[in-house]
Design an enzyme around this catalytic site. Sequence first.
Site, short mmCIF file in Angstrom:
data_model
loop_
_atom_site.label_atom_id
_atom_site.label_comp_id
_atom_site.label_asym_id
_atom_site.label_seq_id
_atom_site.Cartn_x
_atom_site.Cartn_y
_atom_site.Cartn_z
N GLU A 10 2.51 -0.96 4.58
CA GLU A 10 2.24 0.42 4.17
C GLU A 10 3.56 1.13 3.87
O GLU A 10 4.52 1.01 4.63
CB GLU A 10 1.50 1.17 5.28
CG GLU A 10 0.07 0.72 5.51
CD GLU A 10 -0.92 1.38 4.57
OE1 GLU A 10 -0.49 2.21 3.73
OE2 GLU A 10 -2.12 1.06 4.67
N ASP A 24 -3.47 2.08 -4.81
CA ASP A 24 -2.10 1.98 -4.31
C ASP A 24 -1.51 0.58 -4.54
O ASP A 24 -2.26 -0.39 -4.61
CB ASP A 24 -2.05 2.34 -2.81
CG ASP A 24 -3.11 1.63 -1.97
OD1 ASP A 24 -4.26 1.52 -2.41
OD2 ASP A 24 -2.77 1.18 -0.86
N HIS A 44 0.84 -1.19 0.00
CA HIS A 44 0.00 0.00 0.00
C HIS A 44 0.88 1.24 0.00
O HIS A 44 2.04 1.19 0.37
CB HIS A 44 -0.84 0.08 1.29
CG HIS A 44 -1.63 -1.13 1.62
ND1 HIS A 44 -2.98 -1.21 1.42
CD2 HIS A 44 -1.27 -2.32 2.18
CE1 HIS A 44 -3.44 -2.38 1.83
NE2 HIS A 44 -2.42 -3.08 2.30
N TYR A 45 0.30 2.39 -0.37
CA TYR A 45 0.88 3.66 0.04
C TYR A 45 -0.06 4.31 1.06
O TYR A 45 -1.26 4.07 1.05
CB TYR A 45 1.21 4.59 -1.11
CG TYR A 45 0.08 5.03 -2.03
CD1 TYR A 45 -1.09 5.62 -1.55
CD2 TYR A 45 0.23 4.90 -3.41
CE1 TYR A 45 -2.09 6.06 -2.41
CE2 TYR A 45 -0.77 5.35 -4.28
CZ TYR A 45 -1.92 5.92 -3.77
OH TYR A 45 -2.91 6.36 -4.60
N THR A 46 0.52 5.16 1.92
CA THR A 46 -0.27 5.73 3.00
C THR A 46 -1.18 6.87 2.55
O THR A 46 -2.20 7.13 3.19
CB THR A 46 0.65 6.27 4.11
OG1 THR A 46 1.52 7.27 3.55
CG2 THR A 46 1.49 5.14 4.71
N HIS A 103 -2.48 -3.27 -3.47
CA HIS A 103 -3.85 -3.10 -3.02
C HIS A 103 -4.80 -2.95 -4.21
O HIS A 103 -5.91 -3.47 -4.22
CB HIS A 103 -3.93 -1.87 -2.11
CG HIS A 103 -5.09 -1.84 -1.19
ND1 HIS A 103 -5.39 -0.75 -0.41
CD2 HIS A 103 -6.05 -2.76 -0.90
CE1 HIS A 103 -6.48 -1.01 0.32
NE2 HIS A 103 -6.90 -2.22 0.03
#
Length: 216
Positions: free
Chosen positions: A95, A143, A30-32, A133
């Site tokens: 993340e 993401d 994921h990215y935050t 994701h």
Amino acid sequence: MADAPKIIDHPSPNFGPRRDGLRPEFIVLHYTAMDTAEAALGRLCDPDPEVSAHYLICEKGRIFKLVDEDMRAWHAGAGTWQGKTDLNSRSIGIELDNRGTHPFSEPQMTALEALLPAIMTRWDIPASGVIGHSDMAPGRKFDPGPRFDWRRLALAGLAVWPDGRQAVGDWATAASRLGYDTDIPEALSAFRARFRPWAKGPQDAEDVRIVTRLTS
């Protein structure tokens, strides 16, 4: 292979047992989408939003462990991969401190390359089990996005990437075999975000070639 990373314990209260005896068979990246790692840590450890991940890697390469791997973190949400649901019970969530608008930093990618092999070994997760994701939730999630370097991971044996050989076939059939829910219209966009980030227009022969090489 990168050296074993230093991991900082930063427990989150947001987790539970994995359901129905399930165990990790995927790793979801994921990215935050937040301004700082500190802000992301705060959210992932706040009981109110009911979100978490097993790990957070900041832009400078520090790795925070939030949830034990044998527990079910709340990172994936609704979606499927390879026809399987409840990805929270089937995966480890990582993340990455990034807003989705800029390349992922070298220290961060190096830390990820150090973290992934140990997780993959512990749970017997193959390179094909490392997904984004957006792969499991096309149209709902985007993401880690088009700026994430999947090819770099693949060259380290930590993800999949197509070779340059020619191939023909049916995109939907091969994409479904790879893991995408092709009943979702956004599946092609999710596939391209990972393998052809700047491609535009309708499905074409290069989409078919790539997905066929990945599944042949």
